[in-house]
Scaffold this motif. Structure first.
Motif, mmCIF file in Angstrom:
data_model
loop_
_atom_site.group_PDB
_atom_site.id
_atom_site.type_symbol
_atom_site.label_atom_id
_atom_site.label_comp_id
_atom_site.label_asym_id
_atom_site.label_seq_id
_atom_site.Cartn_x
_atom_site.Cartn_y
_atom_site.Cartn_z
ATOM 1 N N HIS A 68 0.827 -1.213 0.000
ATOM 2 C CA HIS A 68 0.000 0.000 0.000
ATOM 3 C C HIS A 68 0.861 1.263 0.000
ATOM 4 O O HIS A 68 1.770 1.418 0.807
ATOM 5 C CB HIS A 68 -0.941 -0.013 1.208
ATOM 6 N N CYS A 69 0.534 2.141 -0.897
ATOM 7 C CA CYS A 69 1.273 3.382 -1.083
ATOM 8 C C CYS A 69 1.389 4.149 0.232
ATOM 9 O O CYS A 69 0.440 4.210 1.029
ATOM 10 C CB CYS A 69 0.526 4.230 -2.120
ATOM 11 N N SER A 70 2.554 4.729 0.463
ATOM 12 C CA SER A 70 2.775 5.486 1.701
ATOM 13 C C SER A 70 1.954 6.780 1.745
ATOM 14 O O SER A 70 1.799 7.380 2.807
ATOM 15 C CB SER A 70 4.255 5.844 1.864
ATOM 16 N N HIS A 71 1.448 7.214 0.601
ATOM 17 C CA HIS A 71 0.627 8.424 0.597
ATOM 18 C C HIS A 71 -0.751 8.118 1.207
ATOM 19 O O HIS A 71 -0.966 8.342 2.385
ATOM 20 C CB HIS A 71 0.505 8.980 -0.839
ATOM 21 N N ARG A 72 -1.642 7.490 0.455
ATOM 22 C CA ARG A 72 -2.956 7.172 1.004
ATOM 23 C C ARG A 72 -3.397 5.763 0.648
ATOM 24 O O ARG A 72 -4.556 5.496 0.427
ATOM 25 C CB ARG A 72 -3.977 8.251 0.610
ATOM 26 N N ALA A 73 -2.389 4.878 0.588
ATOM 27 C CA ALA A 73 -2.620 3.423 0.686
ATOM 28 C C ALA A 73 -3.146 2.717 -0.561
ATOM 29 O O ALA A 73 -3.554 1.559 -0.488
ATOM 30 C CB ALA A 73 -3.521 3.102 1.875
ATOM 31 N N THR A 74 -3.104 3.361 -1.681
ATOM 32 C CA THR A 74 -3.548 2.639 -2.890
ATOM 33 C C THR A 74 -2.597 1.478 -3.199
ATOM 34 O O THR A 74 -1.405 1.543 -2.922
ATOM 35 C CB THR A 74 -3.664 3.634 -4.066
ATOM 36 N N ASP A 75 -3.171 0.435 -3.773
ATOM 37 C CA ASP A 75 -2.438 -0.802 -4.073
ATOM 38 C C ASP A 75 -1.404 -0.540 -5.187
ATOM 39 O O ASP A 75 -1.767 -0.223 -6.322
ATOM 40 C CB ASP A 75 -3.474 -1.856 -4.508
ATOM 41 N N ARG A 87 5.405 3.435 -10.031
ATOM 42 C CA ARG A 87 4.645 4.666 -9.825
ATOM 43 C C ARG A 87 3.202 4.344 -9.435
ATOM 44 O O ARG A 87 2.516 3.583 -10.110
ATOM 45 C CB ARG A 87 4.660 5.515 -11.108
ATOM 46 N N CYS A 88 2.754 4.919 -8.332
ATOM 47 C CA CYS A 88 1.385 4.731 -7.869
ATOM 48 C C CYS A 88 0.415 5.414 -8.841
ATOM 49 O O CYS A 88 0.659 6.529 -9.309
ATOM 50 C CB CYS A 88 1.238 5.320 -6.467
ATOM 51 N N LEU A 89 -0.705 4.727 -9.100
ATOM 52 C CA LEU A 89 -1.657 5.265 -10.075
ATOM 53 C C LEU A 89 -2.483 6.423 -9.520
ATOM 54 O O LEU A 89 -3.060 7.193 -10.282
ATOM 55 C CB LEU A 89 -2.620 4.158 -10.538
ATOM 56 N N TYR A 90 -2.543 6.556 -8.193
ATOM 57 C CA TYR A 90 -3.478 7.543 -7.628
ATOM 58 C C TYR A 90 -2.956 8.983 -7.811
ATOM 59 O O TYR A 90 -3.620 9.819 -8.415
ATOM 60 C CB TYR A 90 -3.699 7.211 -6.147
ATOM 61 N N HIS A 91 -1.734 9.258 -7.319
ATOM 62 C CA HIS A 91 -1.199 10.621 -7.462
ATOM 63 C C HIS A 91 0.231 10.628 -7.987
ATOM 64 O O HIS A 91 0.941 11.609 -7.863
ATOM 65 C CB HIS A 91 -1.236 11.370 -6.124
ATOM 66 N N GLY A 92 0.636 9.477 -8.499
ATOM 67 C CA GLY A 92 1.899 9.445 -9.243
ATOM 68 C C GLY A 92 3.178 9.356 -8.437
ATOM 69 O O GLY A 92 4.264 9.553 -8.992
ATOM 70 N N TRP A 93 3.100 9.090 -7.145
ATOM 71 C CA TRP A 93 4.358 8.952 -6.404
ATOM 72 C C TRP A 93 5.177 7.827 -7.028
ATOM 73 O O TRP A 93 4.636 6.766 -7.377
ATOM 74 C CB TRP A 93 4.114 8.625 -4.924
ATOM 75 N N LEU A 94 6.496 8.064 -7.096
ATOM 76 C CA LEU A 94 7.387 7.093 -7.721
ATOM 77 C C LEU A 94 8.345 6.525 -6.674
ATOM 78 O O LEU A 94 9.028 7.285 -5.980
ATOM 79 C CB LEU A 94 8.178 7.765 -8.855
HETATM 80 S S1 FES Z 1 -2.126 7.067 -2.828
HETATM 81 FE FE1 FES Z 1 -0.368 6.642 -3.969
HETATM 82 S S2 FES Z 1 0.249 8.550 -4.714
HETATM 83 FE FE2 FES Z 1 -1.492 8.983 -3.549
#
Ligand code: FES
Ligand SMILES: [Fe+2]
Length: 425
Positions: A68-75, A87-94
């Protein structure tokens, strides 16, 4: 029999549990290389009760990150593999393979404080067709240079098999020499037709195993774990000697199809406490493996690495075949027999209700080593067979024997001689 408390101690492997901490002090297989070719989608994996994502970055390096992404937990397993990371699909963190946040592209200036975040990441190494991870604290030890990981690719094979039970009971099956005379027995003509000839005898392995169902078993503690000697009488008055090994903390080495020039290994890696992956290795130190042998190691196995015979279909038991084909009526594939025997013990075998007998002595000894390992690490020391010294990172004495020898043989002497011959100069 052990107490409920000890049973929990040996079977619970999640984060923070004593055995979970023990298993985390060793490199553990987390996937087959074939599951993650370059350019493949990231894999969602579960190891030791942790939900993770395994991916290969654009340089081909495997990385194992918290799912789970360290931002807001998206897979993150849905993420894009690009620009040196995942790269996370939600807000693009890499993220890179070390769990560093390389970009926060939705933040002014790319995220001024992104370096303060350390995403969960475990170091990986790839060897012998397997991606290994170290999920413990501190500096990782050396990945053991076992022969089955080191020989050239044509001389080795590896596959994995899903098991619906705790890792420990399946591993205990590997150090239980008596079950070979029963569970895996062939019946009638099959006994002779399907048997592999044993070195020093012109009899098939399963004929010899069937001749003496109550072998003498001895156990010896080694640096890596246990060496198990099993001696059966033969019809001709000689001895059928098998040497197998328990390797700390969750694998075993034993004969198999390449014995004499190599051996087989079962490595049982918890998914969680009621499921695990059994990694099945086979190698020859002398020649490429015949294609049919590699094929056979995947027989009755689906593309998802699940056995076609399973609990849901009662392992396709055919009772009509129990008199003239196999002891189990479950076909000729040993993997299905083992799955049946260990999964049907219950998801986590209740060891407070077992009745151990003299032939379970390797199992008793292995449990002691595991409990000892837990105590060692709780005392702040490396448990047995955590390898840090490169000079100790070779295992010629981890050898497997399956041979008929004269009755007069002094077995401990025989082993020393074998050990000397075995060790490369
Ligand atoms: S939840 Fe992954 S970038 Fe925001
Ligand atoms: Fe077995």
């Amino acid at each position: 029999m052990i107490s409920a408390e000890e049973n929990r101690l040996l079977t619970e492997t999640g984060p923070g549990t004593p055995c979970g901490e023990l298993l985390r002090r060793y490199w553990q297989p987390v996937a087959l290389s074939e599951e993650l070719p370059q350019g493949a989608a990231p894999l969602r994996v579960a190891v030791l009760g942790e939900r993770l994502v395994l991916f290969r970055d654009d340089l081909g390096r495997p990385g194992l990150l918290g799912l789970h992404c360290s931002h807001r937990a998206t897979d993150l397993s849905y993420g894009r593999v690009e620009d040196g990371g995942l790269r996370c699909l939600y807000h693009g963190w890499l993220y890179d393979i070390c769990g560093r946040v390389l970009e926060q592209p939705g933040e002014p200036g790319g995220g001024a404080r992104r370096d303060e975040i350390q995403h969960l990441a475990y170091p990986c190494e790839e060897r012998g067709g397997v991606i290994f991870a170290y999920m413990g604290p501190g500096a990782p030890p050396l990945l053991p240079r076992y022969e089955f990981l080191e020989v050239p690719p044509p001389q080795r094979s590896v596959v994995k098999i899903a098991y619906s039970c705790n890792y420990l009971q399946a591993n205990e099956g590997n150090i239980d020499p008596v079950h070979l005379s029963f569970l895996h027995r062939y019946m009638g003509d099959e006994q002779v037709l399907r048997g592999r000839l044993v070195r020093g005898a012109d009899a098939a392995d399963n004929v010899l195993l069937g001749h003496d169902n109550a072998p003498t078993i001895e156990v010896e503690v080694t640096d890596f774990g246990l060496r198990v000697y099993t001696v059966r009488a033969t019809e001709a008055g000689s001895l059928y000697l098998r040497i197998t090994n328990f390797i700390m903390p969750n694998l075993s080495a034993f004969g198999g199809s390449t014995v004499g020039e190599g051996y087989a290994v079962h490595w049982h890696v918890p998914i969680d406490d009621t499921r695990h992956w059994k990694y099945v290795f086979m190698f020859s130190r002398e020649r490429p493996l015949p294609a049919e042998l590699v094929e056979k190691s995947r027989s009755e196995l689906g593309d998802d690495y699940r056995l076609l015979r399973n609990e849901a279909n009662r392992y396709l038991q055919d009772r009509g075949s129990m008199s003239n084909k196999t002891f189990t009526g479950m076909g000729f594939n040993f993997q299905a027999h083992d799955a049946f025997a260990t999964e049907s013990q219950g998801q986590i075998q209740d060891r407070t209700r077992e009745h151990l007998v003299s032939s379970d002595k390797a199992i008793v000894a292995a449990r002691k080593l595991l409990l000892n390992g837990i105590r060692e690490l709780q005392a702040g020391r490396d448990p047995q067979h955590v390898v840090r010294n490169p000079e100790h990172n070779r295992f010629p004495h981890l050898a497997v024997v399956s041979e008929v020898v004269p009755a007069s043989t002094d077995l401990k002497q025989y082993w020393r001689k074998f050990e000397r011959e075995y060790r490369p100069a």
